[in-house]
Design an enzyme around this catalytic site. Structure first.
Site, PDB file in Angstrom:
ATOM      1  N   GLY A  48      21.100 -29.406 -55.624  1.00 40.69           N
ATOM      2  CA  GLY A  48      22.536 -29.311 -55.843  1.00 40.69           C
ATOM      3  C   GLY A  48      23.017 -29.495 -57.266  1.00 40.69           C
ATOM      4  O   GLY A  48      24.076 -28.991 -57.630  1.00 40.69           O
ATOM      5  N   ASP A 106      28.635 -39.104 -51.630  1.00 42.69           N
ATOM      6  CA  ASP A 106      29.509 -39.068 -50.452  1.00 42.69           C
ATOM      7  C   ASP A 106      29.530 -40.497 -49.868  1.00 42.69           C
ATOM      8  O   ASP A 106      30.310 -41.330 -50.308  1.00 42.69           O
ATOM      9  CB  ASP A 106      28.914 -38.032 -49.493  1.00 42.69           C
ATOM     10  N   LYS A 134      33.347 -38.776 -53.577  1.00 41.85           N
ATOM     11  CA  LYS A 134      34.393 -38.871 -52.551  1.00 41.85           C
ATOM     12  C   LYS A 134      34.649 -40.360 -52.324  1.00 41.85           C
ATOM     13  O   LYS A 134      33.999 -40.973 -51.470  1.00 41.85           O
ATOM     14  CB  LYS A 134      33.920 -38.221 -51.248  1.00 41.85           C
ATOM     15  N   PHE A 155      34.698 -30.962 -47.046  1.00 42.62           N
ATOM     16  CA  PHE A 155      33.402 -30.360 -47.405  1.00 42.62           C
ATOM     17  C   PHE A 155      33.618 -29.255 -48.439  1.00 42.62           C
ATOM     18  O   PHE A 155      34.476 -28.401 -48.285  1.00 42.62           O
ATOM     19  CB  PHE A 155      32.733 -29.788 -46.154  1.00 42.62           C
ATOM     20  N   ASP A 162      25.832 -26.245 -51.656  1.00 40.05           N
ATOM     21  CA  ASP A 162      25.620 -25.203 -50.651  1.00 40.05           C
ATOM     22  C   ASP A 162      26.235 -25.533 -49.306  1.00 40.05           C
ATOM     23  O   ASP A 162      26.534 -26.687 -48.995  1.00 40.05           O
ATOM     24  CB  ASP A 162      24.119 -25.007 -50.422  1.00 40.05           C
TER      25      ASP A 162
END
Ligand code: 5GP
Length: 179
Positions: A48, A106, A134, A155, A162
Site C-alpha cells: 500500500g 486504522d 483514521k 473505506f 486497494d
C-alpha cells in the site's frame, strides 16, 4: 474522473493528488529537519505505501537508506488469530533510526505488531510516518510522529491503496459510496 467503479463498489473522489502531494512534501520537510545527522533507514511497508514512499523520498534531502518490507498474514495457532510476520528485512537495525513508512493506520493493530517485531532488532529508535490515519478507529496507544492526513472512518482507495487488489494505480484518493 470524479467517480470510479471497482468490482461491486462505487467510489467518489475525496482527496486530490495536488493536496496529497502538498501534505507529503510537508511531512518530508519535517523529517529533514528532525532527522538531520541520523542517517535514517526508511522501511516502506508494501504494497500500500509504494506511491507514498516514492513521493516522500523525492523530498528527503538528508542522507538515508530506503528498504521495503511486507507483512505476511497467516492464521496462527495462538488465540489471537491472524498473525502478521514481517518479511524482507535484510538490513541490520542495530542502533539505527528507523522510520516506518505506512499507507494507513486504522485500528493500529498492524502497526503495533510491526513495532513489536522491529523492536526486537535493537534499533536506536523507531518513528512512524503514515500517509493516512483514521483517528476515531485507533484501538491502541500509538505515537505516530508524522501524519500526512487524518481522515474519517470510511473505506478509501487510490494512491497505493486497494480494494480487493484493484485501485492502487489512481493518483487521487477515493471514498466508497455506500448505497
Ligand atoms: P489496522 O491494523 O491499523 O487496523 O489496519 C491497517 C491496514 O488495513 C492498512 O495497512 C491497510 O492495508 C488496511 N486498511 C485500513 N483502512 C483502509 C482503507 O480505508 N482502505 C484500504 N484500501 N485499506 C485500509
Amino acid at each position: 474522473m470524479d467517480t470510479i467503479q471497482i468490482k461491486d463498489k462505487k467510489f467518489t473522489i475525496s482527496i486530490k493528488e495536488q493536496d496529497i502531494l502538498a501534505e507529503v512534501a510537508r511531512v518530508a520537510n519535517e523529517i529533514n529537519r528532525d532527522l538531520a545527522g541520523k542517517n535514517p533507514l526508511f522501511l516502506s511497508v508494501l504494497n500500500g505505501s509504494f506511491m507514498f514512499t516514492a513521493d516522500l523520498m523525492k523530498h528527503i534531502t538528508i542522507p538515508c537508506e530506503v528498504s521495503f518490507v511486507k507483512l505476511a498474514s497467516y492464521q496462527g495457532v495462538s488465540s489471537t488469530g491472524v498473525i502478521k510476520e514481517v518479511i524482507g528485512i535484510t538490513e541490520d537495525l542495530t542502533d539505527r533510526t528507523v522510520v516506518i513508512v505506512e499507507d494507513i493506520v486504522d485500528t493500529g493493530l498492524t502497526m503495533q505488531r510491526l513495532l513489536e517485531n522491529l523492536g526486537t532488532r535493537n534499533p536506536k529508535e523507531i518513528l512512524i510516518a503514515s500517509l493516512l490515519v483514521k483517528p476515531d478507529k485507533l484501538k491502541v496507544d500509538l505515537n505516530i510522529e508524522y501524519v500526512a492526513m487524518k481522515i474519517p472512518n470510511d473505506f478509501i482507495v487510490g494512491y497505493g491503496l486497494d480494494y480487493d487488489g484493484f485501485g492502487r494505480n489512481y493518483s487521487d484518493i477515493y471514498t466508497v459510496v455506500e448505497d
